[in-house]
Design an enzyme around this catalytic site. Structure first.
Site, PDB file in Angstrom:
ATOM      1  N   ASN A  47      35.869  35.936  47.398  1.00 59.42           N
ATOM      2  CA  ASN A  47      35.794  36.019  49.120  1.00 59.42           C
ATOM      3  C   ASN A  47      34.680  35.058  48.629  1.00 59.42           C
ATOM      4  O   ASN A  47      33.600  35.245  48.364  1.00 59.42           O
ATOM      5  CB  ASN A  47      35.132  37.352  49.084  1.00 59.42           C
TER       6      ASN A  47
ATOM      7  N   CYS B 221      38.498  35.855  52.555  1.00 54.43           N
ATOM      8  CA  CYS B 221      39.039  36.039  51.761  1.00 54.43           C
ATOM      9  C   CYS B 221      39.468  35.432  50.340  1.00 54.43           C
ATOM     10  O   CYS B 221      39.883  34.368  50.466  1.00 54.43           O
ATOM     11  CB  CYS B 221      40.561  37.046  51.753  1.00 54.43           C
TER      12      CYS B 221
ATOM     13  N   GLU C 171      42.381  35.231  48.448  1.00 58.21           N
ATOM     14  CA  GLU C 171      42.829  34.958  48.132  1.00 58.21           C
ATOM     15  C   GLU C 171      43.373  33.489  49.292  1.00 58.21           C
ATOM     16  O   GLU C 171      44.590  32.911  48.265  1.00 58.21           O
ATOM     17  CB  GLU C 171      44.210  35.896  48.690  1.00 58.21           C
TER      18      GLU C 171
ATOM     19  N   CYS D 280      46.229  38.011  54.614  1.00 59.75           N
ATOM     20  CA  CYS D 280      46.589  37.434  53.662  1.00 59.75           C
ATOM     21  C   CYS D 280      47.927  37.499  52.689  1.00 59.75           C
ATOM     22  O   CYS D 280      48.480  36.024  52.568  1.00 59.75           O
ATOM     23  CB  CYS D 280      45.577  37.382  52.130  1.00 59.75           C
TER      24      CYS D 280
HETATM   25  N1  THU Z   1      38.486  40.535  50.396  1.00 59.67           N
HETATM   26  C1  THU Z   1      39.162  39.692  50.136  1.00 59.67           C
HETATM   27  O1  THU Z   1      38.575  38.706  49.458  1.00 59.67           O
HETATM   28  N2  THU Z   1      40.601  40.212  49.936  1.00 59.67           N
HETATM   29  C2  THU Z   1      41.311  41.175  50.111  1.00 59.67           C
HETATM   30  O2  THU Z   1      42.958  41.241  50.281  1.00 59.67           O
HETATM   31  C3  THU Z   1      40.316  42.189  51.237  1.00 59.67           C
HETATM   32  C4  THU Z   1      39.054  42.313  51.401  1.00 59.67           C
HETATM   33  C5  THU Z   1      37.135  41.265  50.623  1.00 59.67           C
HETATM   34  C6  THU Z   1      36.827  41.005  52.433  1.00 59.67           C
HETATM   35  C7  THU Z   1      35.456  40.944  51.992  1.00 59.67           C
HETATM   36  O3  THU Z   1      34.153  39.857  51.696  1.00 59.67           O
HETATM   37  C8  THU Z   1      35.502  42.556  51.284  1.00 59.67           C
HETATM   38  O4  THU Z   1      36.430  41.688  50.220  1.00 59.67           O
HETATM   39  C9  THU Z   1      35.364  43.450  51.618  1.00 59.67           C
HETATM   40  O5  THU Z   1      36.166  43.657  52.526  1.00 59.67           O
END
Ligand code: THU
Length: 130
Positions: free
Chosen positions: A42, A53, A55, A91
């Protein structure tokens, strides 16, 4: 490629997460049909809505390298300790674009692993006829 190995790649890349605002670190490792693996974290932003994110970072890296058929994604997330971190709705939709019906989503916490089919997590998903 076994899923433990894919999870290890997700845990390793999670260390590079840029998440000074939420302090929630996520790493993802995407396995392609070719056998290649692409990773992502992220990437947060002071303008919170601009956050990317893990993913989708991994999908972006794979597509930029000419890959567009994926088999599985491992996701490792948590603030401090690892906790099960299912992919967010956006995602799921992005992964569905490139996924076969048996695409797997592999999650973990500190001690356990869970495996899901992407399309069980995204029933009645939207797609345009191709
Ligand atoms: N986040 C992800 O990287 N993937 C997800 O599927 C859910 C959330 C990250 C986004 C943000 O930087 C942190 O998690 C909190 O939401």
């Amino acid at each position: 490629m076994n899923f433990e190995e894919l999870l290890k790649r997700a845990k390793d890349v999670r260390k590079n997460s840029y998440s000074p605002y939420s302090r929630f670190k996520v790493g993802a490792a995407l396995l392609c049909d070719s056998g290649n693996i692409y990773v992502g974290t992220n990437v947060e932003n002071a303008s919170y809505g601009a956050t990317l994110c893990a993913e989708r970072s991994a999908v972006s890296a794979a597509v930029a390298n000419g890959e567009n058929k994926f088999t599985a994604i491992a996701i490792a997330g948590g603030s401090d300790k690892l906790e099960f971190c299912p992919p967010c709705g956006i995602c799921r939709q992005v992964l569905a674009e490139f996924a076969d019906r048996d695409f797997k989503v592999i999650l973990c916490d500190e001690s356990d692993m869970k495996i899901f089919n992407l399309f069980d997590l995204l029933p009645e998903s939207f797609s345009l006829k191709r």
